[in-house]
Design an enzyme around this catalytic site. Structure first.
Site, PDB file in Angstrom:
ATOM      1  N   LYS D  12     -33.370  98.201 -74.859  1.00 26.31           N
ATOM      2  CA  LYS D  12     -32.184  97.981 -75.362  1.00 26.31           C
ATOM      3  C   LYS D  12     -32.138  96.720 -76.381  1.00 26.31           C
ATOM      4  O   LYS D  12     -32.408  95.655 -75.862  1.00 26.31           O
ATOM      5  CB  LYS D  12     -31.071  97.697 -74.372  1.00 26.31           C
ATOM      6  N   THR D  57     -31.393 102.180 -70.391  1.00 25.32           N
ATOM      7  CA  THR D  57     -31.391 100.973 -71.405  1.00 25.32           C
ATOM      8  C   THR D  57     -30.172 100.265 -70.972  1.00 25.32           C
ATOM      9  O   THR D  57     -29.948  98.977 -71.202  1.00 25.32           O
ATOM     10  CB  THR D  57     -31.388 101.357 -72.834  1.00 25.32           C
ATOM     11  N   HIS D 250     -37.319  83.334-106.928  1.00 25.44           N
ATOM     12  CA  HIS D 250     -37.629  82.709-108.030  1.00 25.44           C
ATOM     13  C   HIS D 250     -36.191  82.307-108.754  1.00 25.44           C
ATOM     14  O   HIS D 250     -35.256  82.758-108.850  1.00 25.44           O
ATOM     15  CB  HIS D 250     -38.327  83.867-108.864  1.00 25.44           C
TER      16      HIS D 250
END
Lengths: 301, 301, 301, 301
Positions: D12, D57, D250
């Site tokens: 999970k 889960t 940048h």
């Protein structure tokens, strides 16, 4: 001057309702993100914390889910009108209700070339939207209805230019007679009727917008927006106005000259930011305005 | 123990290259997000800041754009192989190059039912991906090639169950014999050849995966993944292994009983988090592993 | 009814200007995302594609960057006022200019407990915002100025209740006298003067909002918003109104009873969607409205 | 070659556990996003859809929430070790468990200059992370522990150069002896002990990294990463290796010359994409590798 409570509303945002129709083996799916907001006699909640006139946002959520079964969910405009009317009609202190809907379209998968009965992939293109504001009761009832879509990403690789613009001391841009034009279009239109075939109208408006984008030789994104809107209003007399918001998703021609490579509008950098952003409204002259129709609650619609 | 420099690489990530083919009036478009990463004799840049063996990331960017014209961009696997080989073959200090590509598909718009020559909408479904690692020179050259896709959002509204699972003291889940099953699938497959018809293979694998998802009566997402992978490997003998990562996008049946409304698998809440997450590899027994193939650089591919 | 062009504007959105002051060894940094939009005599661009009155969005971008040096960038309200005035004053066809700014705050890092001269980490808390609409010339000039912030994520673990609310047939919510209250607050306030110490005012308003959130025993998020707004207007007589948008970021008490574990407001699930969403305006009675002040261009501000 | 099931795991992902300590009036808060994944004898679930060895889960989720109370949540490393051990020790078919945690830090608000007892704003800077893999039982038990952070956005406005690099036919970049250097840093370190003061160690490592970034005159981002890692390993002998992933965010010097405006490293465009991306590992020579430690499950950690 006294300090007072001004404009206010509250509700539940982003209920992720998925409605499956399974009356036959061929299922149908509608997948929406729906939000509701109420205006009314709620000053006491703000001023002294008295909740006795406040229908909880959790209750609004429960209603949104339940209505997808009780009333059905086939057109988001109809669903939003019914949900909005419910709050105004059944909750004593509610004067108006705004319902905003995003709809995510699904496409049946093919199995051996045949559409499958109960499996889809998410279509992934534009998100259809609706926003309904239901106000007042009985003879005073008004229904402001917006339909539309957002995030229709569309691009043409020629048939677009940008020349003859105004220049000042900060102008470096070079004119171009052939460029890529691309946008992630938001279009919202206001209905003057609720007696509308919502599904075919949506598809018809989208078709007009896409075809105009494709076929108009564009001198500027502004011109394209205006022509799209004009064509929609000419085709549907129950549309009072249409509003566009169009980011100019810049595709900059990439400079390959240092490497001795020709680039005849063939290689572009799809830039992120900044982007031009063009807004336009096309409207029928003398149509009464409906500011409540455009008063977005979630910012999603 | 001494402190030393370990594994390292560097490059330019997420160059947004758009390539238009316009040799005839019927244009073609390829739209990618490409990243390059180099490994090699770069220790001095890390240890003492000496850049003399470092090809700048800006140079890698320029090359990625220029190659889309010089070499063309018709299959992302081919483009990635050529770009990777270029860095290994022409830059003395480069031992291997990894090229990762996301590709965004566009769909021609229809005008009066006919496909338009130079206008598209972004298709918006799964993102196709490729990852190529080119290592060594001459007889020692190896090319590890991954193809695949991510974010294929697929749902079936019946034909899926989950029962008979292990229970412990924290188990509250009820078994179900009919549920919505949905995922946003990531699938990546490893080629054992570079002599492949990349475009038809991509479409063929995607077709197998979608059809298996639709037609298999699923006892668990695990089973669905395995059957999808097995079917792909049975169909393409130049695929050595396929890896899936599948979030179980839970659609929870909404409880409408308090309102006296029946909900026979018709109204669901599409929940955001948490989600089940299932990983599976289906592989040919005894195939030599290729760990460098799976060593993701950007996390996007 | 004739079809006509309605409201329209255009500009460049999301210029990411970073301004470093380095006149001494102790540098300063301002980091903004600035957008400009122009209204004026632009109908010909929409109606016939004539660009001769259109200052390109690229030019607007160049100006935004250059002004951060020419005029400086110390307060975003001042910068926006100057940039807006420039477009109205120097471009013949511009009637009004809207400038929207997001500002990202940076915090000096500490080295051995001392603030470093030229290194920062991004602060990462609320994003400060400003929106300025400059309209007309000479005696007709108006400057509508909004200041504010968004995404101030704030939470209190007690001192909040929600009881005594209205119930209908869809109401399942249980009242609570002790809950977690959390929001990701958006607050925007309208100035009636431009002769303001912008930096100290921003900090002062934020302080009032945070302290009210912390110390008020809350009977509802509505009440908290009103009290915050009232306190701000009482403290600053040049603030005409303040608007809040507050998602109720639900922290649901997790049910640990099935495991025999007590949960006395100690373990919560921080849910994503749906969320309550509360809007409130606190305003001085009889203050003239300024709708153009609130007419967001990018949706970011 | 036969087609077989390869590497697999399931669990999970992204349980959003918020834990309040309220034993005194001065509350404490821990706010995490925790995921669990299990490996073991699960082949039958994949091969034939047999769930009898599968702990759902949902059960893993319940356990994650309950453990934040039962065992407490003060250091994410300890919490993850206990949760991982639980699954391996109590579920017969589990051979190893991986627990991944993101932690979001909160900062007490000030009221009249004093820290408030139960109100916080989200700190918003780097996200702390931990990943623990618990494998085997009894004498065979191994605990692989990763600590770290992601998204530490840090910038220096001078003290960075990039010169003397390799050039080829695609090289256009000009060398620079003074530039802005900025990154959104990911750093992950591997512990060789579990007998660690997790909180002070985290703060100590972060301090070293930040101070090195600030004070080292940088000849390249590569060099900065190496020096940061070396300093961490010199300070903590229970750290075996540290891995950095650093996007070079940048900041391009903006060309104001066409407007007659000087730009002496004062005005920059903060670009989005593409970006340089530098990876480096600093490691103790001859330390045994621990590949399972780095095998990310969610991609978040």
């Amino acid at each position: 001057m006294a300090i007072v409570l001004g404009s206010n509303r509250y509700g539940k945002a982003e209920n992720r309702v998925v409605r499956i129709y399974r009356d036959t083996d061929r299922h149908e799916i509608r997948d929406i993100n729906v939000s509701s907001a109420l205006r009314g006699e709620f000053a006491d909640a703000y001023l002294v914390g008295d909740q006795s006139k406040i229908l909880p946002t959790d209750t609004q959520k429960q209603t949104a889910y339940s209505f997808s079964k009780e009333r059905g969910l086939t057109s988001i405009e109809t669903y939003a009108l019914e949900l909005g009317a419910h709050f105004v009609d059944t909750v004593e202190y509610v004067q108006s209700a705004r319902i905003e809907v995003e709809e995510f379209e699904w496409q049946r998968v093919l199995v051996d070339g045949t559409e499958h009965d109960h499996t889809w992939v998410r279509k992934g293109q534009e998100t259809r939207i609706a926003a309904v504001t239901v106000t007042g009761s009985g003879a005073d009832r008004t229904n402001a209805v917006i339909g539309g879509f957002k995030d229709l990403v569309i691009l043409k690789s020629t048939g677009s230019e940008f020349t003859g613009f105004l220049e000042d001391g900060y102008t470096l841009l070079e004119p171009t007679t052939d460029r890529v034009m691309a946008t992630s279009l938001i279009a919202k239109w206001r209905f003057t009727s609720t007696d509308v075939e919502w599904e075919s109208t949506y598809l018809g408006i989208k078709k007009i917008i896409i075809e105009t984008f494709a076929t108009l030789h564009s001198l500027a994104l502004q011109q394209t927006l205006y022509e799209m809107g004009k064509a929609v209003l000419e085709a549907y007399d129950f549309i009072a106005e249409i509003r566009f918001s169009a980011p100019n998703k810049h595709h900059f021609l990439y400079n390959l000259a240092p490497f001795g490579v020709e680039n005849n509008n063939e290689v572009f950098n799809a830039d992120d930011r900044p982007y031009g952003l063009i807004e336009a409204t096309v409207i029928r002259d003398e149509v009464p305005p409906a500011p409540e129709a455009w008063d977005s609650y979630t910012g999603l619609v």
